[in-house]
Design a protein around this motif. Structure first.
Motif, PDB file in Angstrom:
ATOM      1  N   UNK A 209      -0.953 -25.817   8.478  1.00  0.00           N
ATOM      2  CA  UNK A 209      -1.763 -26.665   8.757  1.00  0.00           C
ATOM      3  C   UNK A 209      -1.239 -27.084  10.288  1.00  0.00           C
ATOM      4  N   UNK A 210      -2.431 -27.501  11.269  1.00  0.00           N
ATOM      5  CA  UNK A 210      -2.329 -28.445  11.965  1.00  0.00           C
ATOM      6  C   UNK A 210      -2.368 -29.783  12.436  1.00  0.00           C
ATOM      7  N   UNK A 211      -2.101 -30.612  13.080  1.00  0.00           N
ATOM      8  CA  UNK A 211      -2.674 -31.889  13.445  1.00  0.00           C
ATOM      9  C   UNK A 211      -2.396 -31.780  14.594  1.00  0.00           C
ATOM     10  N   UNK A 212      -2.813 -32.909  15.441  1.00  0.00           N
ATOM     11  CA  UNK A 212      -1.645 -33.573  16.652  1.00  0.00           C
ATOM     12  C   UNK A 212      -1.498 -32.315  17.150  1.00  0.00           C
ATOM     13  N   UNK A 213      -1.500 -31.473  17.584  1.00  0.00           N
ATOM     14  CA  UNK A 213      -0.699 -30.267  18.291  1.00  0.00           C
ATOM     15  C   UNK A 213       0.626 -30.166  17.583  1.00  0.00           C
ATOM     16  N   UNK A 214       0.417 -30.452  16.110  1.00  0.00           N
ATOM     17  CA  UNK A 214       1.648 -29.683  16.195  1.00  0.00           C
ATOM     18  C   UNK A 214       1.234 -29.077  14.733  1.00  0.00           C
ATOM     19  N   UNK A 215       2.244 -28.885  14.371  1.00  0.00           N
ATOM     20  CA  UNK A 215       2.631 -27.249  12.961  1.00  0.00           C
ATOM     21  C   UNK A 215       2.506 -28.055  11.902  1.00  0.00           C
ATOM     22  N   UNK A 216       2.205 -29.029  10.791  1.00  0.00           N
ATOM     23  CA  UNK A 216       2.549 -29.920   9.857  1.00  0.00           C
ATOM     24  C   UNK A 216       3.063 -29.190   8.828  1.00  0.00           C
ATOM     25  N   UNK A 217       2.861 -27.704   8.605  1.00  0.00           N
ATOM     26  CA  UNK A 217       3.288 -27.384   7.127  1.00  0.00           C
ATOM     27  C   UNK A 217       3.149 -25.948   7.295  1.00  0.00           C
ATOM     28  N   UNK A 218       4.019 -25.008   7.255  1.00  0.00           N
ATOM     29  CA  UNK A 218       3.919 -23.233   7.697  1.00  0.00           C
ATOM     30  C   UNK A 218       4.029 -22.775   5.475  1.00  0.00           C
ATOM     31  N   UNK A 219       3.449 -22.797   5.305  1.00  0.00           N
ATOM     32  CA  UNK A 219       3.967 -22.126   3.833  1.00  0.00           C
ATOM     33  C   UNK A 219       3.002 -21.007   3.371  1.00  0.00           C
ATOM     34  N   UNK A 220       3.703 -20.168   2.495  1.00  0.00           N
ATOM     35  CA  UNK A 220       3.000 -18.829   1.894  1.00  0.00           C
ATOM     36  C   UNK A 220       1.863 -20.409   1.077  1.00  0.00           C
ATOM     37  N   UNK A 221       1.206 -18.699   0.797  1.00  0.00           N
ATOM     38  CA  UNK A 221      -0.423 -19.809   0.046  1.00  0.00           C
ATOM     39  C   UNK A 221      -0.215 -20.254  -0.787  1.00  0.00           C
ATOM     40  N   UNK A 222       0.004 -19.735  -1.597  1.00  0.00           N
ATOM     41  CA  UNK A 222       0.303 -20.538  -3.178  1.00  0.00           C
ATOM     42  C   UNK A 222       0.979 -21.816  -3.276  1.00  0.00           C
ATOM     43  N   UNK A 223       1.607 -21.829  -2.152  1.00  0.00           N
ATOM     44  CA  UNK A 223       2.904 -23.290  -2.274  1.00  0.00           C
ATOM     45  C   UNK A 223       1.659 -24.436  -1.531  1.00  0.00           C
ATOM     46  N   UNK A 224       0.837 -23.337  -0.485  1.00  0.00           N
ATOM     47  CA  UNK A 224       0.227 -24.640   0.137  1.00  0.00           C
ATOM     48  C   UNK A 224      -1.126 -25.774  -0.696  1.00  0.00           C
ATOM     49  N   UNK A 225      -1.561 -24.661  -1.488  1.00  0.00           N
ATOM     50  CA  UNK A 225      -2.801 -24.612  -2.192  1.00  0.00           C
ATOM     51  C   UNK A 225      -1.734 -25.450  -3.438  1.00  0.00           C
ATOM     52  N   UNK A 226      -1.194 -24.983  -3.788  1.00  0.00           N
ATOM     53  CA  UNK A 226      -0.197 -25.478  -5.460  1.00  0.00           C
ATOM     54  C   UNK A 226       0.010 -27.429  -4.797  1.00  0.00           C
ATOM     55  N   UNK A 227       1.258 -27.744  -3.506  1.00  0.00           N
ATOM     56  CA  UNK A 227       1.366 -29.310  -3.588  1.00  0.00           C
ATOM     57  C   UNK A 227       1.786 -28.955  -2.412  1.00  0.00           C
ATOM     58  N   UNK A 228       1.116 -29.504  -1.151  1.00  0.00           N
ATOM     59  CA  UNK A 228       1.299 -29.621   0.416  1.00  0.00           C
ATOM     60  C   UNK A 228       2.027 -30.560   0.245  1.00  0.00           C
ATOM     61  N   UNK A 229       3.129 -30.886   1.055  1.00  0.00           N
ATOM     62  CA  UNK A 229       4.279 -31.226   1.063  1.00  0.00           C
ATOM     63  C   UNK A 229       4.049 -32.765   1.894  1.00  0.00           C
ATOM     64  N   UNK A 230       3.087 -32.658   3.166  1.00  0.00           N
ATOM     65  CA  UNK A 230       2.738 -33.830   4.112  1.00  0.00           C
ATOM     66  C   UNK A 230       1.446 -34.664   3.268  1.00  0.00           C
ATOM     67  N   UNK A 231       1.521 -36.016   3.536  1.00  0.00           N
ATOM     68  CA  UNK A 231       0.149 -36.533   3.620  1.00  0.00           C
ATOM     69  C   UNK A 231      -0.399 -35.787   4.249  1.00  0.00           C
ATOM     70  N   UNK A 232      -0.283 -35.857   5.406  1.00  0.00           N
ATOM     71  CA  UNK A 232      -1.948 -35.264   6.640  1.00  0.00           C
ATOM     72  C   UNK A 232      -2.598 -34.154   5.742  1.00  0.00           C
ATOM     73  N   UNK A 233      -1.792 -33.260   5.124  1.00  0.00           N
ATOM     74  CA  UNK A 233      -1.818 -32.765   4.814  1.00  0.00           C
ATOM     75  C   UNK A 233      -3.286 -32.397   3.855  1.00  0.00           C
ATOM     76  N   UNK A 234      -2.724 -33.108   2.826  1.00  0.00           N
ATOM     77  CA  UNK A 234      -3.117 -33.657   1.796  1.00  0.00           C
ATOM     78  C   UNK A 234      -4.260 -34.506   2.355  1.00  0.00           C
ATOM     79  N   UNK A 235      -4.411 -35.134   2.706  1.00  0.00           N
ATOM     80  CA  UNK A 235      -5.510 -35.905   3.268  1.00  0.00           C
ATOM     81  C   UNK A 235      -6.782 -34.824   3.631  1.00  0.00           C
ATOM     82  N   UNK A 236      -6.429 -33.906   4.212  1.00  0.00           N
ATOM     83  CA  UNK A 236      -7.163 -32.765   4.997  1.00  0.00           C
ATOM     84  C   UNK A 236      -7.403 -31.555   3.519  1.00  0.00           C
ATOM     85  N   UNK A 237      -6.742 -31.472   2.809  1.00  0.00           N
ATOM     86  CA  UNK A 237      -7.345 -30.423   1.606  1.00  0.00           C
ATOM     87  C   UNK A 237      -8.328 -31.713   0.582  1.00  0.00           C
TER      88      UNK A 237
END
Lengths: 243, 230
Positions: A209-237
């Motif tokens: 997951x990228x935001x403003x030029x940065x890689x914010x999340x880089x996770x296994x699919x199950x982890x990512x859809x399970x519970x993204x750690x960052x606020x920004x990723x959560x908001x996007x999803x």
């Protein structure tokens, strides 16, 4: 296969498109890159085959440093397939010639050989009967499938997809995604910039997951859809999944 | 005036007018258009190359040529080229190039400036995704230009290129300043010899008009066909 280490990219002196991006794609892996528009995801994927130059860090493709001035870029690029948002088929060439051009001019294949390969791949994407048409005579979904076949004709070691379904009418998205899912299941190494979370869920190994030029999340699919750690990723999803 | 209009003067002059005059005019037009297209394309590629020095040189050339009257350059070149040739080869006397070679060089120099602007617009009309896709497939800059960008630019610009060629066809008549027997020159010679200025100049005008009009209609048809294909 693809290593991206601390990559910085600037557009002009004031706008930094990529900030210290580090990630990698191993052989056979399918990595989906997502994020809001303007987050740098398309820029990142274009840096992988040096369509965009980078100002800091390094990108290594199959052991070869992409941003080394001594690298034979055309040769390196011919080994990585790329599919664009707007297909970019060559409008003045027939479909089959779109598939043969680079095979002959870059790989030096004989016309018959290129032709046979092209036909085989057209068959794979289900467009054999359109071989002698011009791109403008095909629908968007068909054109994108031709574009995928054109990239595959080069026997690439990896495929890059830059928002392959964003310019398509909704009813044509699935025909393109089906081809991509097949490809992923065949073990192709893929880096895919897309908003299609269904596709990510189905075949991705990892999600970036990228935001403003940065890689914010880089996770296994199950982890990512399970519970993204960052606020920004959560908001996007939550925004793209609520419908 | 029409009463003593002598059509027979025209009829008798026809073989001379067409086999000598028009043949020269058409040859000069075709070769100049071809040379202008080749060099014009090169100049356009220089201007768009991204190398500042190349772009600057090409830009200066185009601006320079476009700010001079064609007839002046034809005249000037005819008298200058022998001396340039002498200087280049170190010969003891000016080298005679002949009126045809001299005018051909002049027209190619001129037309390449005009054609380069057309080809530049043509190249710029191709979306940036096209060369990107070609590069991504491994095509080099030269291959990308040759197989992807230039064919499309040429096709998109064909009507404009042909229209410019029609203008060129008319402009070739300016070689009369070198007393060359192009179509107009031939007509003019007959007119002077037989004292039939009205007939010959009217006829010459008519021929230029008919050929240019037919060519223009052809270009318009072509344009309609291309826009459908695209």
């Amino acid at each position: 296969m693809i290593e991206i280490n601390h990559v910085d990219k600037w557009y002009g002196p004031s706008f930094q498109a990529l900030k210290d991006c580090t990630t990698s794609v191993t052989k056979g892996e399918v990595v989906v890159v997502c994020g809001p528009s303007g987050s740098g995801k398309s820029t990142l994927i274009k840096c992988v085959n040096a369509l965009e130059p980078i100002q800091g860090g390094e990108i290594i493709l199959d052991g070869i440093k992409v941003n080394d001035p001594k690298t034979d870029l055309p040769k390196l690029r011919s080994r990585v397939g790329m599919v664009f948002q707007h297909f970019e088929l060559f409008p003045h060439l027939r479909i089959i010639d779109n598939l043969c051009l680079a095979q002959e001019k870059v790989l030096g294949r004989k016309h018959e050989e290129a032709l046979a390969k092209g036909k085989k791949l057209l068959d794979r994407v289900g467009l054999t009967e359109h071989a002698t048409k011009f791109p403008a005579q095909l629908s968007g979904g068909q054109q994108q499938r031709v574009a995928i076949a054109r990239a595959l004709a080069m026997d690439p070691i990896a495929m890059l997809f830059d928002e392959p379904t964003s310019a398509l009418d909704p009813e044509m998205i699935s025909e393109v995604l089906d081809v991509m899912v097949d490809l992923a299941r065949d073990g192709m190494t893929m880096m895919v910039v897309t908003h299609e979370m269904g596709f990510a869920n189905k075949v991705a190994d990892r999600v970036i997951f990228m935001d403003r030029g940065e890689i914010v999340e880089d996770a296994k699919k199950t982890d990512f859809f399970g519970k993204p750690r960052s606020d920004r990723a959560q908001k996007f999803l939550s925004k793209i999944l609520q419908h | 005036m029409i009463g003593n209009f002598d059509f027979d003067v025209i009829r008798r002059a026809l073989p001379y007018l067409f086999f000598e005059g028009m043949r020269f005019t058409l040859t000069l037009t075709a070769l100049s258009a071809f040379g202008g297209l080749v060099f014009g394309t090169l100049i356009a590629m220089m201007r768009l190359s991204g190398y500042r020095l190349l772009a600057r040189v090409a830009g200066l050339y185009v601006d320079f040529i476009r700010s001079l009257p064609l007839v002046l350059v034809i005249f000037w070149f005819y008298f200058l080229v022998p001396y340039i040739g002498q200087w280049l080869t170190g010969a003891s006397r000016p080298i005679s190039v002949g009126a045809f070679a001299s005018s051909l060089i002049t027209f190619i120099a001129f037309e390449s400036a005009y054609f380069s602007e057309i080809m530049r617009a043509g190249i710029q009309s191709i979306s940036r995704g096209q060369p990107a896709a070609a590069n991504a497939l491994g095509l080099t800059y030269g291959q990308t230009m040759r197989y992807v960008v230039l064919p499309q630019a040429f096709r998109n610009m064909l009507p404009v290129l042909l229209t410019q060629t029609i203008v060129l066809f008319q402009d070739t008549s300016l070689v009369y300043v070198l007393s060359i027997t192009d179509f107009l020159g031939a007509a003019s010679k007959v007119a002077q010899r037989d004292g039939r200025l009205v007939e010959m100049y009217l006829f010459a005008a008519l021929v230029y008009f008919v050929i240019s009009s037919i060519a223009s209609i052809g270009v318009r048809r072509l344009q309609a066909r291309i826009s459908i294909v695209r």
